[in-house]
Design a protein around this motif. Structure first.
Motif, PDB file in Angstrom:
ATOM      1  N   VAL A 221      -2.117   2.452   3.167  1.00 23.60           N
ATOM      2  CA  VAL A 221      -2.366   1.544   4.285  1.00 23.60           C
ATOM      3  C   VAL A 221      -1.940   0.129   3.901  1.00 23.60           C
ATOM      4  N   THR A 222      -1.086  -0.466   4.700  1.00 25.39           N
ATOM      5  CA  THR A 222      -0.642  -1.836   4.445  1.00 25.39           C
ATOM      6  C   THR A 222      -0.769  -2.737   5.664  1.00 25.39           C
ATOM      7  N   ASP A 223      -0.718  -2.171   6.863  1.00 28.01           N
ATOM      8  CA  ASP A 223      -0.851  -2.983   8.072  1.00 28.01           C
ATOM      9  C   ASP A 223      -2.208  -3.670   8.083  1.00 28.01           C
ATOM     10  N   VAL A 227      -5.833  -1.937   7.729  1.00 31.96           N
ATOM     11  CA  VAL A 227      -6.661  -2.199   6.549  1.00 31.96           C
ATOM     12  C   VAL A 227      -8.070  -2.565   6.965  1.00 31.96           C
ATOM     13  N   ARG A 228      -8.173  -3.483   7.913  1.00 30.47           N
ATOM     14  CA  ARG A 228      -9.505  -3.907   8.358  1.00 30.47           C
ATOM     15  C   ARG A 228     -10.286  -2.719   8.928  1.00 30.47           C
ATOM     16  N   ALA A 229      -9.621  -1.906   9.730  1.00 30.85           N
ATOM     17  CA  ALA A 229     -10.293  -0.770  10.347  1.00 30.85           C
ATOM     18  C   ALA A 229     -10.750   0.245   9.310  1.00 30.85           C
ATOM     19  N   ARG A 230      -9.896   0.536   8.319  1.00 33.65           N
ATOM     20  CA  ARG A 230     -10.290   1.505   7.296  1.00 33.65           C
ATOM     21  C   ARG A 230     -11.418   0.968   6.425  1.00 33.65           C
ATOM     22  N   ALA A 269     -10.729 -14.796   6.081  1.00 36.89           N
ATOM     23  CA  ALA A 269     -10.435 -16.057   5.398  1.00 36.89           C
ATOM     24  C   ALA A 269      -9.263 -15.948   4.444  1.00 36.89           C
ATOM     25  N   LEU A 270      -8.676 -14.760   4.312  1.00 38.46           N
ATOM     26  CA  LEU A 270      -7.635 -14.516   3.315  1.00 38.46           C
ATOM     27  C   LEU A 270      -6.276 -14.316   3.968  1.00 38.46           C
ATOM     28  N   PRO A 271      -5.202 -14.659   3.271  1.00 38.33           N
ATOM     29  CA  PRO A 271      -3.868 -14.310   3.749  1.00 38.33           C
ATOM     30  C   PRO A 271      -3.720 -12.795   3.876  1.00 38.33           C
ATOM     31  N   HIS A 272      -2.938 -12.340   4.842  1.00 38.21           N
ATOM     32  CA  HIS A 272      -2.809 -10.908   5.105  1.00 38.21           C
ATOM     33  C   HIS A 272      -2.297 -10.124   3.908  1.00 38.21           C
ATOM     34  N   GLU A 273      -1.482 -10.744   3.067  1.00 41.45           N
ATOM     35  CA  GLU A 273      -0.936 -10.006   1.932  1.00 41.45           C
ATOM     36  C   GLU A 273      -2.004  -9.611   0.913  1.00 41.45           C
ATOM     37  N   LEU A 274      -3.181 -10.205   1.018  1.00 37.99           N
ATOM     38  CA  LEU A 274      -4.271  -9.862   0.106  1.00 37.99           C
ATOM     39  C   LEU A 274      -5.183  -8.777   0.661  1.00 37.99           C
ATOM     40  N   TRP A 275      -4.949  -8.356   1.896  1.00 38.26           N
ATOM     41  CA  TRP A 275      -5.868  -7.414   2.510  1.00 38.26           C
ATOM     42  C   TRP A 275      -5.774  -6.015   1.909  1.00 38.26           C
ATOM     43  N   PRO A 277      -4.693  -4.847  -1.130  1.00 39.83           N
ATOM     44  CA  PRO A 277      -5.343  -4.705  -2.444  1.00 39.83           C
ATOM     45  C   PRO A 277      -6.861  -4.871  -2.378  1.00 39.83           C
ATOM     46  N   SER A 278      -7.333  -5.638  -1.411  1.00 39.08           N
ATOM     47  CA  SER A 278      -8.783  -5.796  -1.243  1.00 39.08           C
ATOM     48  C   SER A 278      -9.422  -4.485  -0.803  1.00 39.08           C
ATOM     49  N   LEU A 279      -8.739  -3.753   0.086  1.00 39.15           N
ATOM     50  CA  LEU A 279      -9.233  -2.444   0.506  1.00 39.15           C
ATOM     51  C   LEU A 279      -9.347  -1.506  -0.676  1.00 39.15           C
ATOM     52  N   GLN A 280      -8.336  -1.482  -1.530  1.00 37.02           N
ATOM     53  CA  GLN A 280      -8.362  -0.572  -2.662  1.00 37.02           C
ATOM     54  C   GLN A 280      -9.451  -0.942  -3.673  1.00 37.02           C
ATOM     55  N   ALA A 281      -9.641  -2.226  -3.912  1.00 37.49           N
ATOM     56  CA  ALA A 281     -10.709  -2.644  -4.818  1.00 37.49           C
ATOM     57  C   ALA A 281     -12.072  -2.289  -4.245  1.00 37.49           C
ATOM     58  N   ALA A 282     -12.231  -2.453  -2.935  1.00 37.25           N
ATOM     59  CA  ALA A 282     -13.498  -2.119  -2.292  1.00 37.25           C
ATOM     60  C   ALA A 282     -13.766  -0.621  -2.351  1.00 37.25           C
ATOM     61  N   TRP A 283     -12.724   0.183  -2.143  1.00 36.96           N
ATOM     62  CA  TRP A 283     -12.888   1.629  -2.254  1.00 36.96           C
ATOM     63  C   TRP A 283     -13.301   2.019  -3.676  1.00 36.96           C
ATOM     64  N   THR A 284     -12.668   1.434  -4.676  1.00 35.42           N
ATOM     65  CA  THR A 284     -13.021   1.740  -6.059  1.00 35.42           C
ATOM     66  C   THR A 284     -14.483   1.414  -6.325  1.00 35.42           C
ATOM     67  N   ALA A 285     -14.939   0.271  -5.826  1.00 33.48           N
ATOM     68  CA  ALA A 285     -16.340  -0.118  -6.038  1.00 33.48           C
ATOM     69  C   ALA A 285     -17.287   0.864  -5.368  1.00 33.48           C
ATOM     70  N   SER A 286     -17.033   1.179  -4.108  1.00 32.23           N
ATOM     71  CA  SER A 286     -17.930   2.070  -3.369  1.00 32.23           C
ATOM     72  C   SER A 286     -17.935   3.469  -3.974  1.00 32.23           C
TER      73      SER A 286
END
Length: 354
Positions: A221-223, A227-230, A269-275, A277-286
């Protein structure tokens, strides 16, 4: 906002009882981010959640009860400088130095610019401090996105980012692509596919070191809106799951939902290009928290009945436990029946603050 399953998230908080929240944050900024050298100061997160959920009249009374868990602001070592940053990152002894660093940065630069610069540096280490630093950042950012950039709220962001830098702790986890399509499955299915670690003794750092493999999920997922929805789907699934799995560890399993929700709250609050990798880090944490603390068997789901979201928030305040308050806050982002059931389950199985 819609999730990928077509369901709608409850509206985000857009206003606070500003005076009460800022007074509480000012009251707390003389204390450190931890106590006993390892336990997190949850008060800034809890008071923000209470203020956001219409419980501002009880904030100072709650703080009075929590006051025994606060420790003085830690000693400074030396100022953080460009040459020192790499060595100081992840050093909890430098917490005060990092907080000072971000306080100076936020005094001269827009808060979004500081956040955008440091988010990709800190994101790989969001697992330190049992994920509490990123959760605290999520609460701080929510106050700023509400539109009032008061000194207390900017100071809170400095404390949050400083705590994260001091507790920065990357993990190395192998991603396994499972044969039945977990990577594109709903988040609830992906969480069900997480294999618990074999040895489930010890604290968070010990267990985290045993998480060697997690399933791949949503990695293509990159869009930005997808990303926000997932990510919202993941937070919802982890919240719902607590209603039947929270007894595995009533406190620590809260973070399977609140850590990714902190990331979700920060995305705007973040630029879209950071979204992505943020999803993947959040998935790893959860997923890692799920692997570390999931029970052997779920308990039957208990519907919440006719209780309203406002009544659930009131019950969380009356109970007082900081993790109950924060899980309830996340549950109220969705406010559907299973989310309310999860909040009520946390109230039921957690020890109240006394």
């Amino acid at each position: 906002m819609d999730t990928s399953d077509g369901k709608t998230i409850a509206p985000r908080i857009t206003a606070y009882a500003t005076g009460t929240l800022d007074e509480a944050l000012q009251r707390l900024h003389g204390f450190g981010p931890e106590r006993l050298g390892r336990l997190t100061n949850h008060a800034p997160m809890a008071v923000e959640a209470l203020a956001a959920r219409g419980q501002a009249p009880g904030v100072h009374r709650w703080l009075d009860l929590y006051a025994g868990k606060l420790e003085d602001f830690p000693s400074r070592v030396e100022p953080i400088n460009a040459a020192d940053r790499r060595g100081a990152l992840g050093d909890p002894r430098r917490a005060a130095d990092w907080i000072d660093h971000f306080t100076r940065a936020l005094a001269v630069r827009p808060w979004r610019d500081v956040l955008a610069e440091w988010w990709p540096r800190l994101l790989p280490g969001m697992y330190g401090g049992s994920t509490h630093p990123v959760i605290r950042v999520g609460h701080a950012v929510r106050t700023l996105l509400a539109g009032e950039h008061t000194e207390a709220r900017l100071t809170e962001l400095a404390h949050s980012l400083g705590y994260w830098a001091a507790r920065h702790h990357p993990v190395s986890v192998h991603r396994s692509a499972l044969p039945y399509g977990v990577g594109t499955a709903p988040a609830a299915v992906a969480l069900d596919a997480v294999v618990p670690i074999a040895e489930r003794d010890g604290g968070f750092p010990t267990r985290l070191g045993r998480v060697a493999e997690l399933p791949v999920w949503a990695d293509a997922v990159t869009d930005p809106e997808t990303v926000r929805a997932r990510l919202a789907e993941l937070v919802r699934a982890a919240t719902h799951r607590y209603a039947t799995h929270g007894h595995g560890e009533e406190t620590m399993l809260v973070h399977a939902a609140t850590a990714p929700n902190a990331v979700l709250r920060t995305l705007p609050a973040l630029p879209h290009e950071l979204w992505a990798p943020s999803l993947q880090a959040a998935w790893t944490a959860s997923a890692a928290v799920t692997a570390m603390y999931a029970p052997d068997e779920p308990v039957p789901y208990v519907p919440p009945g006719t209780i309203t979201p406002e009544e659930v928030a009131e019950r969380a305040l009356a109970h007082g436990d900081e993790h109950v308050i924060k899980l309830t806050d996340t549950a109220l982002d969705f406010a559907d029946e299973p989310a309310l059931a999860a909040a009520l389950r946390a109230i039921e199985i957690s020890a109240p603050l006394r």
